[in-house]
Scaffold this active site. Structure first.
Site, mmCIF file in Angstrom:
data_model
loop_
_atom_site.group_PDB
_atom_site.id
_atom_site.type_symbol
_atom_site.label_atom_id
_atom_site.label_comp_id
_atom_site.label_asym_id
_atom_site.label_seq_id
_atom_site.Cartn_x
_atom_site.Cartn_y
_atom_site.Cartn_z
ATOM 1 N N TYR A 114 0.844 -1.200 0.000
ATOM 2 C CA TYR A 114 0.000 0.000 0.000
ATOM 3 C C TYR A 114 0.872 1.240 0.000
ATOM 4 O O TYR A 114 1.935 1.267 0.633
ATOM 5 C CB TYR A 114 -0.869 0.060 1.260
ATOM 6 C CG TYR A 114 -2.019 -0.905 1.279
ATOM 7 C CD1 TYR A 114 -3.292 -0.511 0.876
ATOM 8 C CD2 TYR A 114 -1.852 -2.216 1.735
ATOM 9 C CE1 TYR A 114 -4.369 -1.386 0.927
ATOM 10 C CE2 TYR A 114 -2.918 -3.092 1.789
ATOM 11 C CZ TYR A 114 -4.177 -2.674 1.382
ATOM 12 O OH TYR A 114 -5.229 -3.553 1.436
ATOM 13 N N TYR A 153 -0.468 -10.056 0.706
ATOM 14 C CA TYR A 153 0.640 -9.519 1.504
ATOM 15 C C TYR A 153 0.605 -10.109 2.906
ATOM 16 O O TYR A 153 -0.438 -10.507 3.401
ATOM 17 C CB TYR A 153 0.600 -7.985 1.545
ATOM 18 C CG TYR A 153 -0.677 -7.390 2.100
ATOM 19 C CD1 TYR A 153 -0.852 -7.211 3.473
ATOM 20 C CD2 TYR A 153 -1.697 -6.990 1.243
ATOM 21 C CE1 TYR A 153 -2.016 -6.653 3.973
ATOM 22 C CE2 TYR A 153 -2.874 -6.439 1.743
ATOM 23 C CZ TYR A 153 -3.024 -6.276 3.111
ATOM 24 O OH TYR A 153 -4.176 -5.737 3.609
ATOM 25 N N ARG A 163 -2.753 -11.940 3.934
ATOM 26 C CA ARG A 163 -4.093 -11.533 3.486
ATOM 27 C C ARG A 163 -4.295 -11.970 2.043
ATOM 28 O O ARG A 163 -3.432 -11.745 1.196
ATOM 29 C CB ARG A 163 -4.260 -10.002 3.531
ATOM 30 C CG ARG A 163 -4.339 -9.311 4.881
ATOM 31 C CD ARG A 163 -5.470 -9.734 5.805
ATOM 32 N NE ARG A 163 -6.741 -10.135 5.239
ATOM 33 C CZ ARG A 163 -7.697 -9.324 4.814
ATOM 34 N NH1 ARG A 163 -7.561 -8.029 4.873
ATOM 35 N NH2 ARG A 163 -8.831 -9.810 4.330
ATOM 36 N N HIS A 166 -7.308 -8.457 -2.125
ATOM 37 C CA HIS A 166 -8.644 -7.870 -1.898
ATOM 38 C C HIS A 166 -8.660 -6.398 -2.262
ATOM 39 O O HIS A 166 -7.629 -5.722 -2.268
ATOM 40 C CB HIS A 166 -9.074 -8.044 -0.436
ATOM 41 C CG HIS A 166 -8.141 -7.380 0.530
ATOM 42 N ND1 HIS A 166 -7.003 -7.993 1.006
ATOM 43 C CD2 HIS A 166 -8.159 -6.149 1.109
ATOM 44 C CE1 HIS A 166 -6.365 -7.168 1.822
ATOM 45 N NE2 HIS A 166 -7.043 -6.044 1.895
ATOM 46 N N HIS A 168 -10.674 -2.882 -0.989
ATOM 47 C CA HIS A 168 -11.545 -2.308 0.043
ATOM 48 C C HIS A 168 -12.621 -1.467 -0.640
ATOM 49 O O HIS A 168 -12.302 -0.607 -1.455
ATOM 50 C CB HIS A 168 -10.739 -1.402 0.979
ATOM 51 C CG HIS A 168 -9.733 -2.126 1.810
ATOM 52 N ND1 HIS A 168 -10.026 -2.638 3.050
ATOM 53 C CD2 HIS A 168 -8.441 -2.426 1.584
ATOM 54 C CE1 HIS A 168 -8.948 -3.216 3.559
ATOM 55 N NE2 HIS A 168 -7.967 -3.104 2.677
#
Lengths: 246, 189
Positions: A114, A153, A163, A166, A168
């Protein structure tokens, strides 16, 4: 104008249905460690849906720019990774489209990183990818994003925790109590069965609704694979709130 | 036809990138009427530690008690430039701050007027679904008759009432305490 209206009083508000049993996670879910110090410990107080809850912020086309929904065109160069189209409809539980709803999206880049100061995952940032999008649904509740498929990640919840890939999603419906933040997953991801977030949803039918489906029909030949993801917000109760108090 | 509601999932630790380009901490431009206030405070977890990755959203009526929303059928004007929505990301000390106007009274169940209040939605890592609560105003006689406040156990109502700063009458302070003795009242919405 009748007397009630004159006094600025509304006598019947139709509230929204409470979520169907077990479609929503509990606040406390020990498998997701961060819930331990953040979930409320006192009983929640039942909130009747008044005018304050059935209304909510109204957004318009002034709130979004055309480039907000194409995350591959927000920089001078093209981001690295697999280009994808994600589209679908925002509906309520009564299958009515939610028109002109604000949809916000944020995500990791193709390497699973991110663009955020606290993300210290040892994976490269992409100077051509911010990972943030926004769009308003049309009159039929449809939305569409073009983006990059995010990478999985690691996180520190437990040993060897990863995780699943995905996106959000944040949604504003018509009323405040329709507000929803969720995550969209990808079909066939082997990490899902290990993921506490995904598995925090108790209902066996509700859980896989968070997984998008590959959509050949909206796939753009030679350009990008497409995934379809419909989101269902709470629907109106059939009867006015005052007579249906649970 | 009945569809299953999509499940809520946490905003996670990186919500800032998603929301920071759409934050609204000043709700009322000078043209908007009403009593100017600031609403600020902090968010603390079960260890009393500041929560530096929370998002606070607020929703309120204008000074006349009218929501800028098509379902508010009251015969009162909306005001240009006032949407009634705010969003703030907490800082390193768990702090948030809005400047806005004090909302007027809006109708409640069965038409009884509610005391002035602001609806608050809270998101953060560790919350698998968001919290909803309310802020009421201090020294407000109407609080005693508020139909929602009356549903809250008497010994916990104080958690929903802001405190006036001793230094500045227009400054209201209100904290979100997630757990413990002074735990904020959260609603089952």
């Amino acid at each position: 104008m009748n007397k009630a209206r004159e006094e600025g009083i509304i006598t019947s508000i139709t509230g929204y249905r409470r979520p169907y049993f077990a479609t929503q996670p509990a606040y406390l879910y020990p498998g997701y460690r961060s819930t331990l110090k953040r979930a409320p410990t006192q009983p929640l107080v039942f909130l009747p849906h008044t005018l304050s809850e059935v209304t909510g912020p109204v957004f318009g086309y002034d709130d979004v720019k055309p480039t907000d929904s194409d995350l591959t065109r927000q920089h001078d160069g093209e981001p690295l990774g697999e280009r994808i189209v994600v589209s679908g409809r925002i509906l309520d539980e009564n299958a009515r489209p939610v028109a002109h709803a604000l949809v916000e999206l944020w995500q990791a880049n193709a390497a699973g990183r991110y663009r955020h100061a606290v993300d210290d995952h040892d994976a490269p940032l992409d100077p051509n990818f911010t990972g943030v999008g926004r769009v308003l649904t049309d009159g039929e509740g449809r939305y569409r994003f073009v983006t990059i498929k995010p990478g999985a990640y690691p996180w520190r919840n437990h040993y060897n925790a990863w995780r699943p890939a995905h996106l959000h999603f944040s949604l504003f419906g018509l009323g405040l109590v329709q507000r929803l933040v969720t995550q969209m997953y990808f079909p066939g991801d082997p990490l899902l069965e290990y993921d506490p977030m995904y598995n925090s949803v108790p209902d066996d039918k509700a859980r896989p609704r968070m997984i998008s489906s590959f959509d050949w029909e909206t796939t753009i030949p030679d350009i990008a694979l497409a995934y379809r993801y419909d989101i269902v917000l709470r629907g109106r109760d059939a009867t006015p709130m005052e007579t249906s108090r649970s | 036809m009945s569809l299953l509601t999509t499940s809520s999932q946490t905003v996670g630790p990186y919500v800032k990138i998603g929301f920071e380009s759409f934050t609204v901490v000043e709700l009322a431009p000078p043209s908007v009427s009403g009593e100017r206030i600031t609403l600020s405070g902090r968010v603390a977890d079960g260890d009393g530690k500041p929560v530096n990755d929370a998002v606070i959203e607020i929703w309120q009526a204008n000074a006349l008690g009218k929501y800028a929303h098509p379902e508010d059928a009251q015969d009162k004007p909306v005001e240009a430039g006032f949407r009634g929505f705010g969003r703030c990301l907490t800082d390193a000390k768990g702090g948030y701050r809005f400047t806005t106007i004090k909302p007027g009274r809006v109708p409640g169940p069965a038409g009884a007027p509610q005391a002035p209040h602001i609806v608050v939605t809270v998101f953060m890592r560790g919350l698998l679904k968001h919290l909803i609560t309310r802020v009421y105003f201090p020294d407000e006689a109407a609080n005693a008759e508020d139909p929602v406040l009356k549903l809250v156990p008497a010994d916990r109502r104080a958690t929903l009432i802001a405190r006036r700063s001793p230094r500045d009458k227009a400054a209201l302070e209100w904290n979100v305490i997630l757990q413990g003795q002074d735990e904020t009242v959260f609603f089952d919405y």
